[in-house]
Design a protein around this motif. Structure first.
Motif, PDB file in Angstrom:
ATOM      1  N   GLY A   1       0.741  -1.240   0.050  1.00  0.00           N
ATOM      2  CA  GLY A   1       0.008  -0.051  -0.013  1.00  0.00           C
ATOM      3  C   GLY A   1       0.794   1.345   0.041  1.00  0.00           C
ATOM      4  O   GLY A   1       2.113   1.321  -0.120  1.00  0.00           O
ATOM      5  N   LYS A   2       0.121   2.315   0.149  1.00  0.00           N
ATOM      6  CA  LYS A   2       0.934   3.719   0.134  1.00  0.00           C
ATOM      7  C   LYS A   2       1.518   4.001   1.435  1.00  0.00           C
ATOM      8  O   LYS A   2       2.553   4.782   1.358  1.00  0.00           O
ATOM      9  CB  LYS A   2      -0.029   4.825  -0.128  1.00  0.00           C
ATOM     10  N   ASP A   3       1.208   3.537   2.533  1.00  0.00           N
ATOM     11  CA  ASP A   3       1.394   3.627   3.764  1.00  0.00           C
ATOM     12  C   ASP A   3       2.748   2.898   4.248  1.00  0.00           C
ATOM     13  O   ASP A   3       2.415   2.034   5.088  1.00  0.00           O
ATOM     14  CB  ASP A   3       0.489   3.573   4.768  1.00  0.00           C
ATOM     15  N   LEU A   4       3.952   3.198   3.669  1.00  0.00           N
ATOM     16  CA  LEU A   4       4.907   2.402   3.942  1.00  0.00           C
ATOM     17  C   LEU A   4       5.983   2.608   5.010  1.00  0.00           C
ATOM     18  O   LEU A   4       5.581   3.865   5.246  1.00  0.00           O
ATOM     19  CB  LEU A   4       6.051   2.244   2.630  1.00  0.00           C
ATOM     20  N   PRO A   5       6.643   1.878   5.613  1.00  0.00           N
ATOM     21  CA  PRO A   5       7.582   2.382   6.848  1.00  0.00           C
ATOM     22  C   PRO A   5       8.276   3.467   6.445  1.00  0.00           C
ATOM     23  O   PRO A   5       8.768   3.607   5.171  1.00  0.00           O
ATOM     24  CB  PRO A   5       8.434   1.088   6.946  1.00  0.00           C
ATOM     25  N   VAL A   6       8.611   4.348   7.290  1.00  0.00           N
ATOM     26  CA  VAL A   6       9.633   5.607   6.791  1.00  0.00           C
ATOM     27  C   VAL A   6      10.840   4.994   6.181  1.00  0.00           C
ATOM     28  O   VAL A   6      11.619   4.024   6.855  1.00  0.00           O
ATOM     29  CB  VAL A   6       9.977   6.304   8.179  1.00  0.00           C
ATOM     30  N   GLY A   7      11.277   5.564   5.012  1.00  0.00           N
ATOM     31  CA  GLY A   7      12.517   5.465   4.460  1.00  0.00           C
ATOM     32  C   GLY A   7      12.545   4.238   3.529  1.00  0.00           C
ATOM     33  O   GLY A   7      13.369   3.921   2.991  1.00  0.00           O
ATOM     34  N   LEU A   8      11.376   3.256   3.580  1.00  0.00           N
ATOM     35  CA  LEU A   8      11.456   2.182   2.940  1.00  0.00           C
ATOM     36  C   LEU A   8      10.685   2.308   1.668  1.00  0.00           C
ATOM     37  O   LEU A   8       9.463   2.951   1.533  1.00  0.00           O
ATOM     38  CB  LEU A   8      10.790   1.093   3.577  1.00  0.00           C
TER      39      LEU A   8
END
Lengths: 1006, 95
Positions: free
Chosen positions: A454-461
């Protein structure tokens, strides 16, 4: 190595061991080529049979090469099962590895690297793998469907403990633990990088090359022992060479870069906050022994950016008896043929709803393996010419035949086709797992009928390649390169100029097809947890339709593979039942770890005594020499008592230590008490605010007892504070609370009164401190203290303190304070003199018959004196309860003063700490007993308080206790019962003053 | 988690001990006529926001600074880190 032939498969491994590289046993399913070293043979043992494989093999590929198809029994129905995949997603082929204490259950044969002498065994059967007694479960399968446990084991209730639980426990679980302590060691490590690339397939290698060439610090991690991912399993070309060759060249280039760390056999298993990743490196699992090195390392990776190139996992199609050994995923069959030079069968059929499955037929056929059929439910043109194969478009496989292994497939259109291996492909699911570890929810992509990140990825990934739904090789290479360039550019690196790797865009077209409705046999969805299409339908019928309910009701996806091959299929079947689309039905999300991480790796070196290391006092070695018995107190190990020859019971030692101390002099190490050095112009005011009683008027050279409350009015800690100078105090805290009190003091100083001129240093470790107690304590100290310091009663009275020197110039602090109730001192020297000090004190005390005493004697004497300690200061006890309510100053602000005024805490009938003695002096009191009026039934309603501390008083010759009881201070002489329902005792006790010994305190002041 | 210490730079959260809501700095005046009520609120009533939260962390394995960390409770994103002493003084606390 010497050459020694292996005569028969029944030879033991030990005989075969040392068997030479030139001795070959025929491997019926071995092909030519591939990425294994055909020139060397490795002997291994599976269920007592000695077999051979080659370097480069996994246990699974070697088993297949030898024609072993039955490798285990399923979890619930004990169905015969074979190898299903070629990677960490394997649901079936779980084996026990190694022997003795090294035995490890539930390892996936598909990820176990073959080594010479490997021993493995199948699991989850009773009897033999071929004839499993528990396979009877399969006959009763209609009773064992989803929710069986919930429905069946409900009644009668009495059956639960005696019948149901043992029954379930007996049949639960898969592999067996050795039951012995793990002899291997594990370690933890920390690494930092600019860019972490997860997965070394085409996208990952391409990403690592781009980031590495730009000069960024790169970590490239891959779970496999050979980097390359699907490049090693396919016949597709990159830059005009084979995928495997291109991968090897890329790895060589990366290995030559100082700024790149290539970590094979390393699974990134979790994404944590702020760019931190968890990874497990299997350092020695591919070797016969760990050779004393850590077997596995749990890495914590600190990253600025990460590119997830985890690839995709193929999913099956459900049809009748699709769990029969020989039924495998199509991509796995192809990987075994291309990479490991093994054909899983002699006659292979393919069942696919997509173009990728056809490549299995084409590749195997090209390697000379007989392909008997390609069955494709799509009503279109065949995708390839497969010589000799029956091509059935618009048809499906409806069932299978063969007892412990596939012999024939049944077509939906009727008729059977011979096959001992069926390669099934239902499409590919991007490995989105790590994108879900924060809040990410995957999204459905219709064209590949799969979830993508999805669009809500872990920060920096960011995600590249098949993991992002870019399922073709060309797309993966480009995707990896692009994401890595973006990552390094955002960090300020300049991407290097080079020509990106090129490959053809192979066809990946697919028409969703989930399960074959024809046929009456059960169709498996989750192979590891034995969940069938029927179970999913039952869950729907019974209302467990939400994904999370489906999962828990049927156990779909709850096994060690976490449903890597099963979840989407299960969801698709539920969607069919509900008539909704798959994204409307739900999404499967994932938590760490991606694949199982051993508990041993999480523990690392924190095992046994290293789990919680002890702190040792400066007199520890001396105490050991005296044969002391030690006890943990807080973070410390302290001497509990010092047994002497002939003493057989601890009470003998403790009574003697108390008697000798009260009779002459005793010494106790009190180093562990917390010490806080408090300095500054406002030090006095600061102490006034943190203690309930006043300290501003304490004279220099004097010590005072202080009680500290929490803001809610409950006692936090107590101790003595000495004023060494106008602006210099030394506070002591209890041993266990030293850290917490210091934290609290810093909170008060920094957050509440930031302008007070006061500074704090914890000096607990800086000073060795000894209590010297007893009528001869002054006489003993006179021999130690340098003569210029007068410690007579007049010059150095009770509660005095001073900085002095001892033993001819050694700096020391002397406090005339007493916990024992005797004439007593505490003497502190810098910690490095602690060992010398105890020896000097003991030598000086010889003429007074000095005795060392431990924490038990300390405890006995403080109970005899009625001093509260840890047993009393539980966090639920107020100053009022301790009988110190009046100490709470009304004239100044202090922590806890306001909420101490609450009416509930000032009840007339509140608890008060008092002393207790048994009416029958020969009885022993027990701590934890509750006080009940005479003649009343022991209950919550009649409970008046409880006993906190008890001891045998050598001075009084009977048991004594401290405790809290309602209105205690007004009830001297009352008789109540001390009822201990756990210890089954009920004895009459008299309420007395807590000051059992020397109530007037005369001994302190002589 | 990583906490960007104002004096020491980025540090692993494992070096810190967590206390709670930064409102613990706002200890009421003990001589206030409504002190009892105010102390009750100060000690027992907390907001539990889904979003930005200002909270106290103690750098126990470090320089022993108390910090006010502004953290998003939904994402764990840390948007601001201040020395608690500076925050306390800015809020008018003195001695």
């Amino acid at each position: 190595m010497t050459d020694k032939p292996i005569n028969a498969p029944t030879a033991t491994l030990r005989e075969a061991h040392g068997g030479g590289s030139a001795t070959y046993v025929e491997q019926p399913n071995r092909l030519a080529g591939g990425l294994v070293d055909h020139g060397r043979a490795l002997n291994f043992d599976f269920d007592g049979r000695v077999l051979q494989g080659h370097p480069g093999d996994t246990l699974a590929s070697a088993l297949l090469a030898n024609g072993v198809r039955l490798v285990g029994r399923s979890f619930k129905y004990h169905r015969p099962r074979g190898i299903f995949t070629a990677g960490s997603e394997e649901p079936n082929a779980l084996v026990e590895l190694r022997r003795g204490a090294h035995q490890e259950p539930n390892t996936r044969a598909t990820t176990v690297e073959l080594f010479d002498g490997l021993e493995a065994g199948s699991q989850n059967y009773r009897g033999s793998l071929g004839f499993d007694l528990l396979a009877a479960n399969d006959l009763f399968s209609s009773f064992l469907s989803a929710g069986f446990y919930y429905k069946t084991f409900m009644w009668p209730q009495a059956f639960w403990e005696k019948v149901y639980e043992p029954l379930i426990r007996n049949s639960a679980g898969l592999g067996r633990l050795s039951g012995e302590p793990d002899p291997d060691s594990y370690d933890k490590g920390f690494l930092h990088c600019d860019v972490l690339v997860i997965g070394a397939g085409p996208a990952g290698l391409s990403a690592a090359l781009a980031a590495g060439r730009a000069g960024a610090r790169v970590i490239l991690a891959d779970e496999d022992f050979r980097p390359g991912g699907r490049l090693n399993a396919e016949t597709l070309e990159v830059d005009g060479m084979s995928g495997a060759d291109w991968a090897e060249r890329a790895v060589a280039e990366l290995a030559a870069m100082d700024n790149v760390r290539l970590m094979t056999r390393t699974t990134v298993h979790g994404v944590f906050d702020h760019g931190i990743f968890g990874a497990l490196e299997r350092c020695t699992d591919h070797l016969p022994t760990s050779g004393g090195k850590p077997r596995q390392v749990l890495w914590r990776l600190y990253t600025k950016r990460a590119v997830l190139c985890a690839g995709a996992t193929e999913r099956p199609i459900a049809f009748g008896d699709n769990d029969r050994p020989g039924v495998m995923l199509a991509g796995a069959v192809r990987a075994y043929a291309n990479r490991w030079a093994v054909t899983p069968g002699q006659r292979v059929a393919v069942f696919t709803n997509n173009d990728d499955g056809w490549r299995t037929a084409a590749d195997l056929s090209a390697r000379g393996v007989e392909v008997t059929a390609v069955v494709d439910p799509r009503n279109t043109q065949p995708r390839a010419e497969i010589p000799g194969a029956a091509i059935r478009m618009g048809d499906a496989v409806a069932g299978t035949r063969g007892r412990k292994g596939l012999k024939q497939i049944e077509l939906a259109s009727g008729g059977t086709i011979p096959a001992d291996c069926l390669a099934v492909s239902g499409g590919w699911n991007p490995n989105v797992h790590l994108t879900c570890h924060q809040r990410g929810r995957p999204e459905w992509r219709e064209d590949i009928a799969a979830f993508v990140p999805g669009k809500d990825l872990p920060v920096g990934l960011t995600v590249a390649g098949a993991a992002n739904g870019s399922l073709s090789l060309a797309a993966a290479l480009l995707d990896g390169e692009t994401r890595a360039r973006e990552a390094v550019e955002s960090l300020g690196f300049k991407p290097a100029k080079h020509t990106p790797a090129k490959a053809e865009d192979e066809a990946v077209e697919l028409t969703p097809f989930w399960h074959v409705k024809k046929g009456r046999a059960r169709a498996w969805v989750d192979h590891q947890n034995d969940v069938t299409v029927k179970d999913v339908k039952l869950a729907h019928q019974e209302g467990f339709r939400a994904v999370e309910h489906l999962k828990r009701y049927t156990t779909l996806g709850m096994a060690t593979d976490q449903g890597k091959t099963a979840n989407v299929l299960g969801l698709a079947i539920m969607a069919e039942c509900t008539g909704k689309s798959i994204p409307e039905t739900g999404t499967t999300i994932f938590r760490p770890p991606y694949s199982p991480v051993p508990i041993g790796a999480f523990a690392g070196r924190s095992r046994g005594k290293d789990f919680r290391p002890f702190r040792l006092t400066p007199s520890h070695h001396w105490a050991e020499e005296q044969g002391a018995v030690f006890v943990e107190t807080g973070a410390w190990l302290r001497a509990q008592w010092f047994p002497r020859p002939g003493e057989t019971h601890w009470r003998q030692s403790v009574d003697r230590e108390v008697e000798m101390t009260r009779g002459s002099v005793g010494i106790c190490d009190v180093t562990t008490l917390g010490k806080v050095d408090i300095q500054g112009r406002d030090a006095a005011e600061f102490l006034n605010k943190v203690y309930i009683n006043g300290f501003a008027k304490l004279a220099v050279g004097k010590t005072r007892y202080g009680l500290m409350l929490r803001e809610d009015g409950m006692a936090m800690d107590d101790g003595t504070t000495a004023r060494l100078g106008e602006t210099h105090y030394v506070m002591t805290t209890t041993t266990a609370n030293a850290g917490g009190v210091f934290r609290h003091l810093e909170f008060c100083r920094q957050c509440l009164w930031p302008d007070l001129d006061v500074h704090l240093i914890s000096t607990t470790d800086g000073w060795a401190q000894y209590a010297v107690a007893g009528p001869n304590s002054r006489n003993l100290l006179r021999k130690i203290v340098d003569p210029e310091f007068d410690i007579s009663n007049e010059a150095f009275p009770f509660m005095a303190c001073a900085e002095i020197t001892v033993c001819g110039g050694t700096p020391a602090r002397l406090f005339r304070i007493s916990f024992s109730g005797e004439l007593a001192y505490e003497i502190a020297v810098p910690a490095r003199y602690g060992d010398s000090m105890i020896r000097a004190l003991m030598a000086a005390g010889e003429e007074f018959d000095v005795v060392p005493y431990g924490t038990e004697a300390l405890g006995v004497m403080r109970i005899e004196k009625g001093h509260a300690a840890g047993n009393e200061l539980t966090g639920q006890i107020s100053a009022q309860n301790l009988g110190m309510g009046r100490m709470v100053s009304k004239k100044k602000d202090c922590i806890g003063n306001k909420l101490s005024e609450r009416p509930e805490m000032n009840r007339e009938d509140g608890l008060r700490m008092v002393g207790f003695r048994p009416v029958d002096r020969s009885r022993s009191l027990t701590a934890g007993a509750h006080f009940i009026p005479r003649g009343a039934v022991a209950s919550m309603e009649t409970d008046e308080g409880w006993m906190t501390s008890v001891a045998y008083s050598p001075e009084l010759g009977h048991s004594i206790g401290l405790g809290f009881i309602k209105r205690g201070s007004e009830r001297m002489g009352d008789i109540v019962r001390a009822v201990d329902l756990v210890g089954d005792s009920d004895i009459e006790v008299e309420i007395v003053s807590p000051h059992f010994v020397d109530p007037e305190g005369e001994r302190l002041r002589v | 988690m990583i906490i960007n210490h104002p004096l020491l730079g980025p540090r692993d959260a494992a070096e810190f001990v967590y206390l709670g809501d930064a409102s613990l700095i706002d200890r009421p005046d003990w001589e206030d006529p409504d002190a009892a009520e105010k102390y009750y609120e100060y000690l027992y009533l907390r907001d539990n926001p889904a979003g930005l939260h200002r909270e106290l962390w103690f750098h126990e394995q470090g320089d022993r600074s108390w910090l006010v960390v502004t953290r998003n409770t939904l994402t764990h994103e840390i948007t601001n880190v201040e020395l608690a002493r500076d925050v306390a003084k800015a809020q008018g606390r003195s001695r």
